[in-house]
Design a protein around this motif. Structure first.
Motif, short mmCIF file in Angstrom:
data_model
loop_
_atom_site.label_atom_id
_atom_site.label_comp_id
_atom_site.label_asym_id
_atom_site.label_seq_id
_atom_site.Cartn_x
_atom_site.Cartn_y
_atom_site.Cartn_z
N GLY A 174 0.76 -1.05 -0.21
CA GLY A 174 0.08 0.13 -0.04
C GLY A 174 0.82 1.02 -0.09
O GLY A 174 0.36 2.32 0.51
N MET A 175 2.00 1.42 -0.49
CA MET A 175 2.94 2.32 -0.59
C MET A 175 2.71 3.49 -1.77
O MET A 175 2.20 2.62 -2.68
CB MET A 175 4.52 2.12 -0.55
CG MET A 175 4.79 1.19 0.82
SD MET A 175 6.83 0.90 0.99
CE MET A 175 7.06 2.68 1.13
N ARG A 176 3.07 4.52 -1.59
CA ARG A 176 2.94 5.50 -2.92
C ARG A 176 4.26 5.78 -3.15
O ARG A 176 5.47 5.92 -2.35
CB ARG A 176 2.69 6.66 -2.39
CG ARG A 176 2.45 7.80 -3.44
CD ARG A 176 1.36 9.18 -3.05
NE ARG A 176 1.57 10.04 -4.11
CZ ARG A 176 2.41 10.93 -4.31
NH1 ARG A 176 3.40 11.18 -3.46
NH2 ARG A 176 2.10 11.79 -5.27
N PHE A 177 4.70 5.67 -4.61
CA PHE A 177 6.05 5.58 -5.09
C PHE A 177 6.00 6.92 -5.93
O PHE A 177 5.52 7.19 -6.92
CB PHE A 177 6.15 4.32 -6.00
CG PHE A 177 6.63 3.18 -5.00
CD1 PHE A 177 6.07 2.63 -4.37
CD2 PHE A 177 8.23 2.95 -5.34
CE1 PHE A 177 6.32 1.46 -3.57
CE2 PHE A 177 8.79 1.96 -4.29
CZ PHE A 177 7.70 1.07 -3.61
N LEU A 178 7.38 7.48 -5.77
CA LEU A 178 7.78 8.59 -6.79
C LEU A 178 9.02 8.12 -7.14
O LEU A 178 9.72 7.33 -6.46
CB LEU A 178 8.13 9.67 -5.90
CG LEU A 178 7.06 10.56 -5.04
CD1 LEU A 178 7.47 11.54 -4.35
CD2 LEU A 178 5.73 10.77 -5.81
N ALA A 179 9.33 8.26 -8.39
CA ALA A 179 10.59 8.03 -9.05
C ALA A 179 11.36 9.30 -9.88
O ALA A 179 10.67 9.96 -10.40
CB ALA A 179 10.38 6.83 -10.06
N MET A 180 12.56 8.98 -9.66
CA MET A 180 13.55 10.01 -10.54
C MET A 180 14.30 9.31 -11.63
O MET A 180 15.03 8.36 -11.24
CB MET A 180 14.20 10.87 -9.59
CG MET A 180 13.31 11.72 -8.85
SD MET A 180 14.59 13.05 -8.03
CE MET A 180 15.85 11.97 -7.23
N THR A 181 14.34 9.94 -12.58
CA THR A 181 15.36 9.28 -13.54
C THR A 181 16.10 10.46 -14.33
O THR A 181 15.56 11.55 -14.26
CB THR A 181 14.60 8.57 -14.82
OG1 THR A 181 13.82 9.34 -15.61
CG2 THR A 181 13.81 7.28 -14.15
N ARG A 182 17.10 10.40 -15.12
CA ARG A 182 17.75 11.40 -15.49
C ARG A 182 17.01 12.16 -16.66
O ARG A 182 16.93 13.41 -16.68
CB ARG A 182 19.06 10.83 -16.13
CG ARG A 182 20.06 12.04 -16.72
CD ARG A 182 21.26 11.39 -16.99
NE ARG A 182 21.23 10.38 -17.91
CZ ARG A 182 22.18 9.65 -18.42
NH1 ARG A 182 23.49 9.69 -18.11
NH2 ARG A 182 22.27 8.80 -19.53
N THR A 183 16.20 11.43 -17.45
CA THR A 183 15.41 11.99 -18.20
C THR A 183 13.90 12.28 -18.26
O THR A 183 13.08 13.01 -18.71
CB THR A 183 15.24 11.26 -19.67
OG1 THR A 183 14.96 9.98 -19.70
CG2 THR A 183 16.98 11.12 -20.23
#
Length: 217
Positions: A174-183
């Motif tokens: 039940g987690m919320r996910f944020l993601a970072m990538t270079r582009t």
């Protein structure tokens, strides 16, 4: 794995294991082609190991050593035509060795390609569970208070096979996910928000060992 091209039946292909391997792995490699001879370096005299590496046509796993030693191996063995790195760190070591242009053209270099993603993601989730359910006697009473992963937000830096698998497992909690990538590009059905970022800096007050700064891959 793919069988090699047809060669004379009496030919032999030396596959040297640069890392420890169990019977299951060695058996799987032998089963690819009857001409394959699997050679393991573990426990051998250094002179014998050096001779074995000098005759290898395929190197499965990067053996321990300095970049200069690895560079010498890649340059001196003209028969070496395939090097398989079993983890990302091994690929980085191979790049640090700076193979010559001749070696690059002669050899096929392959990597795990996310083959360890499930195991690494499960290890990451076990760490999150440890933070949510700390062991008795670790930290203060407030820090030991149990919490839930459900509803918490996790930032994933890099959205490769591991990052995507962590997001998939985390959603089950039940987690919320944020993601970072270079582009800012990438597709993962379990990521709630994806942002581009060239650099990332993390600073934990009072915990200097956890301060980090890294380039986003």
């Amino acid at each position: 794995m793919t069988a090699f091209a047809q060669e004379p039946q009496d030919s032999r292909m030396a596959v040297v294991l640069g890392i420890p391997a169990d019977a299951l792995l060695t058996g799987a490699i032998r089963n690819v082609d009857a001409r394959i001879e699997v050679l393991q370096m573990g426990g051998l005299d250094p002179v014998v190991r050096a001779r074995m590496l000098a005759e290898a046509e395929v190197l499965f796993g990067i053996p321990a050593g300095t970049p200069a030693q690895l560079r010498e191996l890649l340059h001196s063995n003209a028969a070496l035509r395939w090097v398989h790195a079993t983890c990302r760190q091994s690929l980085e070591r191979l790049q640090a060795a700076d193979p010559s242009e001749e070696a690059r053209e002669r050899m096929l270099v392959t990597g795990p390609g996310g083959g360890h993603a499930a195991a690494v993601a499960e290890f990451a989730m076990s760490g999150l569970l440890d933070f949510a359910r700390p062991s008795p006697g670790v930290g203060s009473a407030a820090e030991r208070a149990p919490s839930e992963l459900a509803g918490q937000t996790l930032l994933v830096v890099g959205l490769g096979a591991v990052g995507a698998e962590v997001a998939r497992l985390g959603k089950a909690f039940g987690m919320r996910f944020l993601a970072m990538t270079r582009t800012g590009n990438g597709r993962a059905p379990h990521v709630d928000e994806l942002r581009p970022a060239r650099f990332f800096g993390g600073h934990a007050p009072g915990l200097p060992r956890r301060r980090i700064g890294l380039a986003v891959q």
